[in-house]
Enzyme design. Structure first.
Site, mmCIF file in Angstrom:
data_model
loop_
_atom_site.group_PDB
_atom_site.id
_atom_site.type_symbol
_atom_site.label_atom_id
_atom_site.label_comp_id
_atom_site.label_asym_id
_atom_site.label_seq_id
_atom_site.Cartn_x
_atom_site.Cartn_y
_atom_site.Cartn_z
ATOM 1 N N ASP A 35 -19.150 52.809 -26.579
ATOM 2 C CA ASP A 35 -19.323 51.690 -27.047
ATOM 3 C C ASP A 35 -20.448 51.897 -28.522
ATOM 4 O O ASP A 35 -20.941 53.127 -28.438
ATOM 5 C CB ASP A 35 -20.191 50.743 -26.351
ATOM 6 C CG ASP A 35 -19.373 50.257 -24.808
ATOM 7 O OD1 ASP A 35 -18.287 50.315 -25.313
ATOM 8 O OD2 ASP A 35 -19.934 49.971 -23.982
ATOM 9 N N GLU A 36 -20.281 51.054 -29.222
ATOM 10 C CA GLU A 36 -21.117 51.054 -30.447
ATOM 11 C C GLU A 36 -22.643 51.401 -29.979
ATOM 12 O O GLU A 36 -23.151 52.401 -30.630
ATOM 13 C CB GLU A 36 -21.249 49.946 -31.247
ATOM 14 C CG GLU A 36 -22.105 50.005 -32.574
ATOM 15 C CD GLU A 36 -21.716 48.733 -33.351
ATOM 16 O OE1 GLU A 36 -22.437 48.587 -34.500
ATOM 17 O OE2 GLU A 36 -21.104 47.637 -32.939
#
Length: 188
Positions: free
Chosen positions: A45-46
């Site tokens: 994920d970011e």
């Protein structure tokens, strides 16, 4: 001839090379001049960090993403995680997935007795005034959407920082955030 890379994905980057929505996002291609057709094997994920494998070989991607290959994560959680919570993680917990309930598979999990040597995150998490934190190692062979975060939250200890430290036999080791290492292949 295929190309293979290890990267320490920093916080705030997407695990992709193209992003077509309106908001400006940081992409992997900003970190290194990768050859055409390079793809990330799996995703982080970011707001997650750590070891990410990239390749131009689609077959290698399939092998690494298989359920036979372990992925180990270090999660910094809110509060001092209990042995009971760690045991729940090991035995599988119920999380939400695509609007349905899903019970995670059994996994390896243990509390880390000291802060791991993985470097500081680019963005400060919080300070001690907000209460103590602790670290847990979770090793999975499955990889559902935001699974580790959902698992720690389900046992009462939300994840504040998440770092993938191992994929199969490949370890993050001393790779610094944003660093890229070209390798001859992956021995997972």
């Amino acid at each position: 001839m295929h190309h293979h890379f290890l990267i320490h994905k920093p916080y705030g980057y997407l695990s992709q090379f193209i992003y077509q929505l309106k908001r400006k996002k940081k992409l992997l291609g900003e970190l290194y001049d990768f050859p055409e057709n390079t793809m990330a094997i799996g995703r982080l994920d970011e707001d997650s960090e750590g070891l990410l494998l990239l390749t131009t070989d689609g077959m290698m991607s399939e092998i690494v993403r298989s359920k036979k290959v372990e992925k180990e994560y270090y999660a910094q959680v809110d509060g001092i995680i209990t042995e009971e919570a760690v045991e729940q993680l090991r035995n599988g917990v119920e999380i939400g997935l695509h609007g349905k309930k899903y019970k995670t598979q059994k996994c390896k999990a243990f509390k880390l007795e000291s802060v791991p040597n993985i470097g500081e995150r680019g963005k400060k998490i919080r300070d001690e005034r907000h209460g103590p934190t602790s670290w847990v190692s979770i090793t999975l062979t499955e990889g559902k959407f935001r699974q580790v975060r959902k698992m720690t939250s389900a046992v009462g200890f939300p994840t504040l920082r998440l770092v993938r430290v191992r994929v199969g036999n490949i370890h993050l080791n001393d790779l610094k955030a944003g660093e890229v290492l070209e390798v001859s292949g992956f021995d997972v």
